[in-house]
Design an enzyme around this catalytic site. Structure first.
Site, mmCIF file in Angstrom:
data_model
loop_
_atom_site.group_PDB
_atom_site.id
_atom_site.type_symbol
_atom_site.label_atom_id
_atom_site.label_comp_id
_atom_site.label_asym_id
_atom_site.label_seq_id
_atom_site.Cartn_x
_atom_site.Cartn_y
_atom_site.Cartn_z
ATOM 1 N N ASP A 1 32.717 10.526 -1.626
ATOM 2 C CA ASP A 1 33.988 10.722 -0.748
ATOM 3 C C ASP A 1 34.931 9.669 -1.213
ATOM 4 O O ASP A 1 34.611 8.700 -2.202
ATOM 5 C CB ASP A 1 33.619 10.773 0.686
ATOM 6 C CG ASP A 1 33.035 9.688 1.118
ATOM 7 O OD1 ASP A 1 32.590 8.738 0.432
ATOM 8 O OD2 ASP A 1 32.532 9.728 2.146
ATOM 9 N N ASN B 1 28.096 9.338 14.219
ATOM 10 C CA ASN B 1 28.055 10.361 14.901
ATOM 11 C C ASN B 1 27.282 11.527 13.943
ATOM 12 O O ASN B 1 27.313 12.704 14.061
ATOM 13 C CB ASN B 1 29.548 11.092 15.043
ATOM 14 C CG ASN B 1 30.460 11.148 13.917
ATOM 15 O OD1 ASN B 1 29.936 11.045 12.648
ATOM 16 N ND2 ASN B 1 31.634 11.464 13.962
ATOM 17 N N HIS C 1 27.581 11.917 10.777
ATOM 18 C CA HIS C 1 28.301 12.368 9.500
ATOM 19 C C HIS C 1 27.568 12.019 8.216
ATOM 20 O O HIS C 1 27.015 10.732 8.037
ATOM 21 C CB HIS C 1 29.801 12.275 9.536
ATOM 22 C CG HIS C 1 30.209 11.064 9.430
ATOM 23 N ND1 HIS C 1 31.299 10.439 10.083
ATOM 24 C CD2 HIS C 1 29.935 10.013 8.374
ATOM 25 C CE1 HIS C 1 31.465 9.161 9.623
ATOM 26 N NE2 HIS C 1 30.750 8.845 8.701
ATOM 27 N N GLU D 1 32.130 15.692 9.097
ATOM 28 C CA GLU D 1 32.283 15.485 10.665
ATOM 29 C C GLU D 1 31.362 16.484 11.448
ATOM 30 O O GLU D 1 31.459 17.419 10.906
ATOM 31 C CB GLU D 1 33.470 15.256 11.073
ATOM 32 C CG GLU D 1 34.501 14.313 10.399
ATOM 33 C CD GLU D 1 34.245 12.859 10.999
ATOM 34 O OE1 GLU D 1 33.188 12.740 11.416
ATOM 35 O OE2 GLU D 1 35.112 11.862 10.928
#
Ligand code: GLP
Length: 241
Positions: free
Chosen positions: A67, A136, A138, A143
């Protein structure tokens, strides 16, 4: 899924570097999928150490990163390109022309996603993908709620992720609100996946991701269905399992 429970961050990093080294030695022109974040820093430090000892050769290695922030140039000290140069690329004999990340300054976000997936395909696919995991669940910047079947795309970052990143920027306004990320589909195409999780603050999400149901609400849970996954986690991260 193969799970290694190790005592601490240092042991996790050494084991991860061992697995990556085996890949590099057995296939010197491997395509490595790489990740940023504090989790893999120790792994990169070990690889650099072994390179300095003369035990590793990166001259034919190709890398594709997971990313990159949208809107940051590769020279920005918070860009993932900068991170990779600082922690690995500038310290080993890799050819910079063989290191790829999404282009944070691309004009057309949809086109950039497609270009990146085509590039990975043209390189012959990823031999081993290194991953960390967000609080979370990810992976990359996929997400919770992201469908499992999409490729590299531009992501609106969740408020929690923006806030987690705030510590790296002067003001909230400076924190990127979007990023490019390999999609879950891109990640799952890797032939082998190596995911690292450490720290008590990840214990709850580790339990959900690897010992709970497979659901887009916990993006990393999809890894349970990949045929060749290695999870290395320290005692603190495994403490709720
Ligand atoms: C960011 C990155 C992820 C990384 C995650 C966890 O969101 N895009 O690739 O896994 O942070 O970061 P850390 O390793 O610092 O906990």
């Amino acid at each position: 899924m193969k799970v290694y429970r190790v005592p601490d961050y240092k042991t996790m990093s050494r084991l991860a570097a061992n697995i990556l080294s085996a890949q590099i030695i057995s296939k010197p022109d491997s395509v490595l999928g790489l990740a940023t974040g504090s989790t893999p820093e120790g792994t990169y430090a070990k690889l650099v150490q072994w390179y300095n000892n003369g035990d590793l050769d990166f001259s034919k290695i190709v890398t594709v990163n997971l990313d990159e922030y949208r809107g940051l140039s590769g020279d920005h000290n918070q860009s993932y390109k900068y991170f990779m140069h600082k922690h690995l690329f500038d310290k080993v004999n890799i050819d910079p022309a063989n290191t790829y990340l999404p282009n944070g300054l691309a004009e057309d976000p949809q086109e950039e996603g497609k270009r990146y997936d085509r590039l990975i395909e043209d390189l012959g696919g990823v031999d081993i993908q290194l991953l960390g995991m967000g609080h979370n669940g990810h992976i990359g910047f996929n997400e919770p709620g992201t469908p499992f079947d999409i490729g590299t795309h531009c992501v609106d970052l969740h408020e929690t992720t923006i806030q987690a990143n705030q510590r790296f920027f002067d003001t909230y306004e400076d924190v990127p609100k979007q990023a490019y990320s390999m999609g879950i589909k891109t990640i799952m195409n890797a032939r082998k996946i190596l995911i690292l999780v450490n720290g008590e603050d990840k214990a709850e999400i580790l339990k959900k991701a690897f010992y709970g149901p497979v659901t887009p609400e916990v993006p990393a849970s999809i890894l349970q269905t990949h045929k060749d996954v290695i999870l290395i986690a320290d005692d603190a991260a495994m403490s709720k399992v």
